[in-house]
Scaffold this active site. Structure first.
Site, PDB file in Angstrom:
ATOM      1  N   TYR A  32      -5.141  -1.152  55.576  1.00 41.46           N
ATOM      2  CA  TYR A  32      -4.808  -1.326  56.996  1.00 41.46           C
ATOM      3  C   TYR A  32      -6.069  -1.524  57.825  1.00 41.46           C
ATOM      4  O   TYR A  32      -6.196  -2.499  58.578  1.00 41.46           O
ATOM      5  CB  TYR A  32      -4.025  -0.106  57.478  1.00 41.46           C
ATOM      6  N   THR A  92      -7.392  -0.834  66.131  1.00 41.46           N
ATOM      7  CA  THR A  92      -7.111   0.552  65.780  1.00 41.46           C
ATOM      8  C   THR A  92      -8.386   1.324  65.466  1.00 41.46           C
ATOM      9  O   THR A  92      -9.372   0.747  64.972  1.00 41.46           O
ATOM     10  CB  THR A  92      -6.185   0.607  64.541  1.00 41.46           C
TER      11      THR A  92
END
Length: 312
Positions: A146, A124
């Site tokens: 995250y 990501t």
């Protein structure tokens, strides 16, 4: 080729599974059907895959008996599974176990696959930090649990390339939108609340945030293009996304245009760790993968609205 897709009932994983199957590959999906978001949506995605001949195995990668449950004759593994996004309802332990422990178990499993040509980690832009506008050589500065745990998972995968124990690469994705997007994500929520004439919760100041909103079909183009290029991409990190930036405000206006109605906003406090800007630097993807995303924001939103109306 025989290909394993982890997180196959999810948003991007399901699209990738369908694309690979349409290209003539034998695709096996694995998913734990976590209730982090609607299991009904995941079951809907899984049903679409099984109807096309793609088998789905219900299994949690955090379990240590993967070799007993999954076949080991895969040529490629695409690893989508994980704890997604920046959520105040997810604990650090959720991110740690799903993005690090699960990935380590999958890497161990991959080492036991004698025919494996490439392990592809799906990462990501959150790895870069609050501003994700950089080439892959930039030192990561993740600003959320995250991002931190996805970086750790990425390194667990790439470690095996450095040790020359298996070939691997990691693809960092940018602000993916389109049909099957998770219900808590911006566009699905905008469409849902817009159709219901309910207020959309907008994080304070986020209307000016810049994003590389990238259509899922363009993302899948880049993902599947690594097949056959394992020598070229081995050990590499590659950004996938569009170079075109839009503000959150422009994204809201695109949904309003497609729906033909005004979306009312409810401004709420800022979310810690939220990225201020993402702009995909895809020079490397162009060079290695001949990657060239083409779908406009309006075209992507139109496809997503059509999907939402057809299913919900």
């Amino acid at each position: 080729m025989k290909i394993l897709i982890t997180g196959a009932a999810g948003f991007i994983g399901s699209h990738t599974a369908e694309r690979l199957q349409s290209l003539g590959h034998v695709v096996v999906g694995v998913d734990n059907f976590s209730d982090y978001y609607s299991v009904i949506l995941k079951q809907l995605n899984a049903k679409a895959l099984t109807e096309k001949g793609i088998s789905i195995i219900k299994k949690d990668l955090r379990d240590e008996d993967l070799l007993k449950v999954l076949p080991n004759d895969f040529d490629y593994i695409f690893h989508f599974a994980g704890q997604p996004g920046i959520s105040q309802t997810s604990t650090f332990e959720d991110y740690f176990s799903n993005n690090i422990i699960a990935t380590k178990n999958l890497v161990d499993f991959a080492e036991g696959c004698p025919n494996l040509k490439l392990l592809v980690n799906i990462a990501t832009s959150s790895i870069y930090g609050l501003e994700a506008t950089h080439p892959e050589s930039f030192a990561p500065k993740p600003a959320s649990h995250y991002g931190v745990t996805k970086l750790a998972g990425e390194q667990l995968v790439l470690q095996k390339s450095r040790e020359q124990l298996l070939k691997s690469c990691s693809l960092r994705l940018y602000s993916v939108i389109g049909p099957r997007e998770r219900p808590e994500k911006m566009y699905t929520k905008l469409i849902d609340l817009g159709l219901k004439d309910e207020k959309f919760p907008l994080f304070e100041g986020s209307d000016t945030h810049l994003r590389s909103f990238t259509y899922v079909g363009d993302i899948v183009d880049g993902i599947v293009s690594v097949i056959g290029k394992e020598q070229l991409v081995n050990g590499e990190i590659i950004n996938l996304g569009t170079e075109v930036e839009h503000t959150t405000k422009e994204g809201i206006e695109a949904v309003e245009q497609i729906l033909g109605k005004k979306i009312h906003l409810n401004v709420i406090p800022k979310r810690p760790g939220d990225q201020l800007r993402t702009k995909a630097n895809i020079d490397k993807a162009r060079r290695l993968l001949n990657y060239n995303p083409q779908t406009t924001l309006l075209e992507a939103v139109e496809k997503q609205v059509a999907w939402f109306k057809a299913n919900f």
